[in-house]
Design an enzyme around this catalytic site. Structure first.
Site, PDB file in Angstrom:
ATOM      1  CG  HIS A  34      -2.058  -0.695   1.157  1.00  0.00           C
ATOM      2  ND1 HIS A  34      -3.066  -0.846   0.382  1.00  0.00           N
ATOM      3  CD2 HIS A  34      -2.435  -1.981   1.876  1.00  0.00           C
ATOM      4  CE1 HIS A  34      -3.960  -1.629   0.239  1.00  0.00           C
ATOM      5  NE2 HIS A  34      -3.560  -2.625   1.329  1.00  0.00           N
ATOM      6  NE  ARG A  59       1.226  -4.650   3.359  1.00  0.00           N
ATOM      7  CZ  ARG A  59      -0.008  -4.270   4.075  1.00  0.00           C
ATOM      8  NH1 ARG A  59      -0.816  -5.292   4.508  1.00  0.00           N
ATOM      9  NH2 ARG A  59      -0.170  -2.911   4.352  1.00  0.00           N
ATOM     10  CG  ASP A  73      17.178 -13.478  -3.934  1.00  0.00           C
ATOM     11  OD1 ASP A  73      17.013 -14.296  -2.962  1.00  0.00           O
ATOM     12  OD2 ASP A  73      17.396 -13.456  -4.990  1.00  0.00           O
ATOM     13  CD  GLU A 137      -4.899  -8.423   4.758  1.00  0.00           C
ATOM     14  OE1 GLU A 137      -5.005  -7.277   5.288  1.00  0.00           O
ATOM     15  OE2 GLU A 137      -4.130  -8.572   3.607  1.00  0.00           O
ATOM     16  CG  ASP A 163      -7.656  -5.369   3.243  1.00  0.00           C
ATOM     17  OD1 ASP A 163      -8.332  -4.937   2.474  1.00  0.00           O
ATOM     18  OD2 ASP A 163      -6.615  -5.318   3.246  1.00  0.00           O
TER      19      ASP A 163
HETATM   20  C1  3PY Z   1      -5.392  -4.033   7.117  1.00  0.00           C
HETATM   21  O1  3PY Z   1      -5.645  -3.526   7.973  1.00  0.00           O
HETATM   22  O2  3PY Z   1      -5.919  -4.282   6.267  1.00  0.00           O
HETATM   23  C2  3PY Z   1      -3.657  -3.924   6.866  1.00  0.00           C
HETATM   24  O3  3PY Z   1      -3.500  -4.595   5.804  1.00  0.00           O
HETATM   25  C3  3PY Z   1      -2.888  -3.371   7.975  1.00  0.00           C
HETATM   26  O4  3PY Z   1      -1.579  -3.326   7.648  1.00  0.00           O
HETATM   27 MG    MG Z   2      -4.844  -5.114   4.487  1.00  0.00          MG
END
Ligand code: 3PY
Ligand code: MG
Length: 243
Positions: A34, A59, A73, A137, A163
């Site tokens: 993001h 992430r 890597d 999520e 999410d």
């Molecule tokens: C979410 O809250 O969906 C996230 O990805 C937080 O990092």
């Molecule tokens: Mg998320």
């Protein structure tokens, strides 16, 4: 299980990396899903963290082979994969993270093994040492939590509350009882499978940290560089009567 307390970065900047690592966080996770963080930015972050006790995590932008291989890597010591909903997706993530014969990660001289200087040692230990956390999520992921946790090579899971709230049709209401119940279900399953329970507490309050720890979460990502700046700026503006 050993507690890991870390934080999150969306702004690729070495000064921010240093400021956050000076707080003795166990890890800093670069958000490549993001934000504008690219692979070169992640490489810089790893260099900047060298010599500190803070581990570089990523992430990744998606559960895809090259997205995962490239950050590994560059020296990622932890991988967080977004939006994993079932066992098959969990198995895919493991296969991208692990060297053969367990997985299909490719061998090469790279930043992670000091350009070949530590090739043997790194190749021997990487599968064991690198943490893989899969993001829970969605409602589907919560319903499949035991299947996901049962996959060998998955070290734990990591809740994305925003999410998750969207998936349950209560977008943004991350403190809603439905989300709290889902969080509890995930924590209970993690205990059963003896795997790490993680969560992103995007805006940090004592109450949220206490709730997570009480449920048994041992992997906490606290806040985010952008949130820290926003909170500090809001406070300064408020003190001066501007907000
Ligand atoms: C979410 O809250 O969906 C996230 O990805 C937080 O990092
Ligand atoms: Mg998320």
């Amino acid at each position: 299980m050993k507690e890991m307390i870390g934080t999150w970065m969306q702004i690729a900047n070495n000064d921010i990396t240093r400021i956050l690592s000076n707080k003795k966080f166990d890890f800093i996770c670069a958000d490549m899903e993001h934000s504008s963080f690219c692979i070169k930015d992640f490489s810089d972050m790893v260099h900047t963290l060298q010599g500190s006790t803070t581990k570089p995590f990523a992430r990744v932008e998606s559960n895809e082979e090259m997205a995962i291989r490239k950050v590994l890597d560059m020296g990622a010591e932890g991988i967080i994969v977004p939006l994993v909903n079932n066992k098959e997706q969990a198995e895919k993530a493991v296969s991208f993270c692990q060297y053969p014969p367990e997985g299909k990660r490719g061998f090469a001289f790279c930043q992670a093994n000091d350009y070949g200087d530590r090739f043997d040692e790194y190749a021997k230990n990487a599968n064991r040492d690198i943490l893989l956390l899969l993001m829970i999520e969605s409602k589907q992921a919560v319903d499949n939590i035991e299947d996901i946790l049962s996959v060998k090579g998955v070290d734990g899971v990591f809740i994305g509350p925003y999410d998750m709230s969207g998936s349950y049709g209560i977008t943004g209401q991350i403190d809603h009882d439905i989300i709290k119940e889902a969080i509890k279900r995930v924590a209970i399953a993690c205990k059963k499978y003896q795997k790490m329970a993680g969560i992103h507490i995007v805006t940090v309050t004592e109450e949220k940290v206490k709730f997570a720890k009480e449920q048994g979460f041992t992997f906490l990502a606290l806040g985010m560089d952008t949130v820290f700046i926003n909170e500090g700026a809001d406070n300064a503006a408020r003190i001066a009567g501007r907000k």
